[in-house]
Design an enzyme around this catalytic site. Structure first.
Site, PDB file in Angstrom:
ATOM      1  N   TYR A  97       9.213   1.770  -6.079  1.00  0.00           N
ATOM      2  CA  TYR A  97       8.167   2.182  -5.144  1.00  0.00           C
ATOM      3  C   TYR A  97       8.110   3.707  -5.047  1.00  0.00           C
ATOM      4  O   TYR A  97       7.029   4.313  -5.090  1.00  0.00           O
ATOM      5  CB  TYR A  97       8.439   1.575  -3.769  1.00  0.00           C
ATOM      6  CG  TYR A  97       7.428   1.942  -2.722  1.00  0.00           C
ATOM      7  CD1 TYR A  97       6.155   1.383  -2.731  1.00  0.00           C
ATOM      8  CD2 TYR A  97       7.741   2.837  -1.704  1.00  0.00           C
ATOM      9  CE1 TYR A  97       5.219   1.713  -1.768  1.00  0.00           C
ATOM     10  CE2 TYR A  97       6.818   3.172  -0.732  1.00  0.00           C
ATOM     11  CZ  TYR A  97       5.557   2.607  -0.766  1.00  0.00           C
ATOM     12  OH  TYR A  97       4.636   2.949   0.194  1.00  0.00           O
ATOM     13  N   LYS A 143       4.990   6.465  -5.858  1.00  0.00           N
ATOM     14  CA  LYS A 143       4.464   7.382  -4.853  1.00  0.00           C
ATOM     15  C   LYS A 143       4.689   8.842  -5.254  1.00  0.00           C
ATOM     16  O   LYS A 143       3.881   9.721  -4.915  1.00  0.00           O
ATOM     17  CB  LYS A 143       5.071   7.083  -3.484  1.00  0.00           C
ATOM     18  CG  LYS A 143       4.605   5.751  -2.911  1.00  0.00           C
ATOM     19  CD  LYS A 143       3.081   5.675  -2.811  1.00  0.00           C
ATOM     20  CE  LYS A 143       2.592   4.401  -2.176  1.00  0.00           C
ATOM     21  NZ  LYS A 143       1.119   4.350  -2.026  1.00  0.00           N
ATOM     22  N   THR A 174       3.051  -2.266   9.742  1.00  0.00           N
ATOM     23  CA  THR A 174       1.927  -2.983   9.139  1.00  0.00           C
ATOM     24  C   THR A 174       2.326  -4.420   8.827  1.00  0.00           C
ATOM     25  O   THR A 174       3.509  -4.769   8.853  1.00  0.00           O
ATOM     26  CB  THR A 174       1.513  -2.303   7.823  1.00  0.00           C
ATOM     27  OG1 THR A 174       2.625  -2.362   6.904  1.00  0.00           O
ATOM     28  CG2 THR A 174       1.116  -0.850   8.044  1.00  0.00           C
ATOM     29  N   ASP A 187     -11.275  -4.658  -1.084  1.00  0.00           N
ATOM     30  CA  ASP A 187     -10.025  -5.403  -0.933  1.00  0.00           C
ATOM     31  C   ASP A 187     -10.130  -6.684  -1.752  1.00  0.00           C
ATOM     32  O   ASP A 187     -11.230  -7.134  -2.080  1.00  0.00           O
ATOM     33  CB  ASP A 187      -9.776  -5.742   0.539  1.00  0.00           C
ATOM     34  CG  ASP A 187      -8.293  -5.832   0.872  1.00  0.00           C
ATOM     35  OD1 ASP A 187      -7.623  -6.719   0.307  1.00  0.00           O
ATOM     36  OD2 ASP A 187      -7.814  -5.033   1.683  1.00  0.00           O
ATOM     37  N   ASN A 210      -6.165   3.795  -0.590  1.00  0.00           N
ATOM     38  CA  ASN A 210      -5.100   3.279   0.255  1.00  0.00           C
ATOM     39  C   ASN A 210      -4.438   2.028  -0.316  1.00  0.00           C
ATOM     40  O   ASN A 210      -3.310   1.708   0.059  1.00  0.00           O
ATOM     41  CB  ASN A 210      -5.666   2.976   1.647  1.00  0.00           C
ATOM     42  CG  ASN A 210      -4.672   2.265   2.523  1.00  0.00           C
ATOM     43  OD1 ASN A 210      -3.709   2.856   2.999  1.00  0.00           O
ATOM     44  ND2 ASN A 210      -4.885   0.962   2.726  1.00  0.00           N
ATOM     45  N   ASP A 249     -10.521  -5.473  -7.224  1.00  0.00           N
ATOM     46  CA  ASP A 249      -9.126  -5.466  -7.666  1.00  0.00           C
ATOM     47  C   ASP A 249      -8.885  -4.114  -8.316  1.00  0.00           C
ATOM     48  O   ASP A 249      -9.405  -3.840  -9.398  1.00  0.00           O
ATOM     49  CB  ASP A 249      -8.886  -6.602  -8.656  1.00  0.00           C
ATOM     50  CG  ASP A 249      -7.453  -6.649  -9.170  1.00  0.00           C
ATOM     51  OD1 ASP A 249      -6.642  -5.781  -8.777  1.00  0.00           O
ATOM     52  OD2 ASP A 249      -7.146  -7.544  -9.978  1.00  0.00           O
ATOM     53  N   VAL A 250      -8.090  -3.252  -7.667  1.00  0.00           N
ATOM     54  CA  VAL A 250      -7.905  -1.903  -8.199  1.00  0.00           C
ATOM     55  C   VAL A 250      -7.110  -1.898  -9.499  1.00  0.00           C
ATOM     56  O   VAL A 250      -7.027  -0.861 -10.166  1.00  0.00           O
ATOM     57  CB  VAL A 250      -7.233  -0.967  -7.172  1.00  0.00           C
ATOM     58  CG1 VAL A 250      -8.111  -0.791  -5.945  1.00  0.00           C
ATOM     59  CG2 VAL A 250      -5.838  -1.449  -6.796  1.00  0.00           C
TER      60      VAL A 250
END
Length: 258
Positions: free
Chosen positions: A147, A151, A182, A40, A82, A55-56
Site C-alpha cells: 500500500y 501511495k 471509513t 464508482d 480518490n 472501473d478505474v
C-alpha cells in the site's frame, strides 16, 4: 465578493465517490454549489450527486465515464482521484498479482482518470486535480509495504504532473490522510483478533488520539480544488492528526515542567 469556499458554477468529478472520503468530498462540493459526478463501481449516491459506473482499472470504462460526466455537467473544472484499495503485509507477504492489482487501481487509476479529463480541464477557467494520497507515502508504517509503495508513487506522480501542467494553468495537488474512519477501515478492523484493541492502537498512533474523519479530509480536498488555492500546486497537504510532523509522548505520560 465571492466567498473563498464557494464552488458555484464549477463541475467536479470524484472517483470512488460513493462512500468514505469520496462521498464526503462530493457532498461538500455540492453543498458549496458545484455540480458533481461520482464515479464508482457501485455508483449509488444521493441527489443532487450524479452517479456514473466506472472501473478505474479499465481505460475504456474511465474514458467513457469521464466523457459522460463532462457532457452531463457541462464541462469539468475539478478532478478528484480518490478511488483506491488497500493491502496489509510486509514485502514478503503479498503475491505479485496483488501488487499488480493495487498498482492498477491506486496508481494507474489516477493516470487514466487524469489523462481522460485533460481535454476537458484545458477548457476550464479554474482547472484543478486533487489526488488522495496517504501518510504512508511519507512515513514508514508497519505491515503496509505494498500500500505504501502505491501511495509513494501517487505522491511522486502528483508533483511530476503538477510540473508538466503548471504552464497550462492546471493545478495538481494531493492530500495525505492518516487513518480515516471509513467503511474500509471498519472492515479492516473487523478482521482483527481484537477489533477494539486494534482501533485503540490506530487512534493512539495519531497524536490527536483519534481517527481522522472523512469530512476533515474532504475539507482539505475542497480547499485545494477551489479557486481560492490558485497559487497552490505540487503540494501534499497532510490531514493525519500530526502523524507525519509530530513526535509526541504517549498520552499516559505526564508532562514535565511548564
Amino acid at each position: 465578493m465571492t466567498h473563498p469556499d464557494d464552488l458555484s458554477g464549477l463541475s467536479a468529478l470524484v472517483t470512488g465517490g460513493a462512500s468514505g472520503i469520496g462521498l464526503a468530498t462530493a457532498t461538500l462540493f455540492a453543498a458549496r454549489g458545484a455540480r458533481v459526478a461520482c464515479l464508482d463501481l457501485v455508483p449509488e449516491v444521493p441527489e443532487p450527486l450524479l452517479g456514473i459506473r466506472a472501473d478505474v482499472a479499465d481505460d475504456a470504462s474511465v474514458r467513457a465515464a469521464v466523457d459522460r460526466a463532462a457532457a452531463e455537467l457541462g464541462g469539468l473544472d475539478i478532478v478528484v482521484n480518490n478511488a483506491g484499495i488497500g493491502a496489509q503485509g510486509t514485502i514478503e507477504d503479498n503475491p505479485d498479482d496483488e501488487w499488480r492489482r493495487l498498482y492498477e487501481v491506486n496508481v494507474l487509476g489516477v493516470v487514466r482518470t487524469t489523462r481522460a479529463a485533460l481535454p476537458h480541464l484545458r477548457r476550464s477557467a479554474h482547472p484543478a486535480v486533487v489526488n488522495t494520497c496517504s501518510v504512508a507515502a511519507t512515513d514508514g508504517l508497519p505491515a503496509r509495504a505494498l500500500y505504501s509503495a502505491t501511495k509513494g508513487a501517487v505522491l511522486a506522480l502528483t508533483r511530476a504532473t503538477a510540473a508538466d501542467l503548471v504552464a497550462e494553468g492546471i493545478r495538481v495537488n494531493c492530500v495525505n490522510p492518516g487513518t480515516v474512519d471509513t467503511p474500509w477501515v471498519g472492515r479492516l478492523l473487523a478482521t482483527a483478533e481484537d477489533p477494539a484493541a486494534e482501533r485503540a492502537a490506530l487512534e493512539a498512533r495519531q497524536p490527536t488520539g483519534r481517527l481522522v474523519t472523512p469530512e476533515e479530509v474532504a475539507a482539505a480536498i475542497a480547499y485545494l480544488a477551489g479557486p481560492a488555492a490558485g497559487a497552490t500546486t505540487g503540494t501534499a497537504l497532510a490531514v493525519d492528526g500530526g502523524m507525519a510532523g509530530l513526535r509526541t509522548r504517549p498520552r499516559t505520560t505526564a508532562r514535565a515542567g511548564g
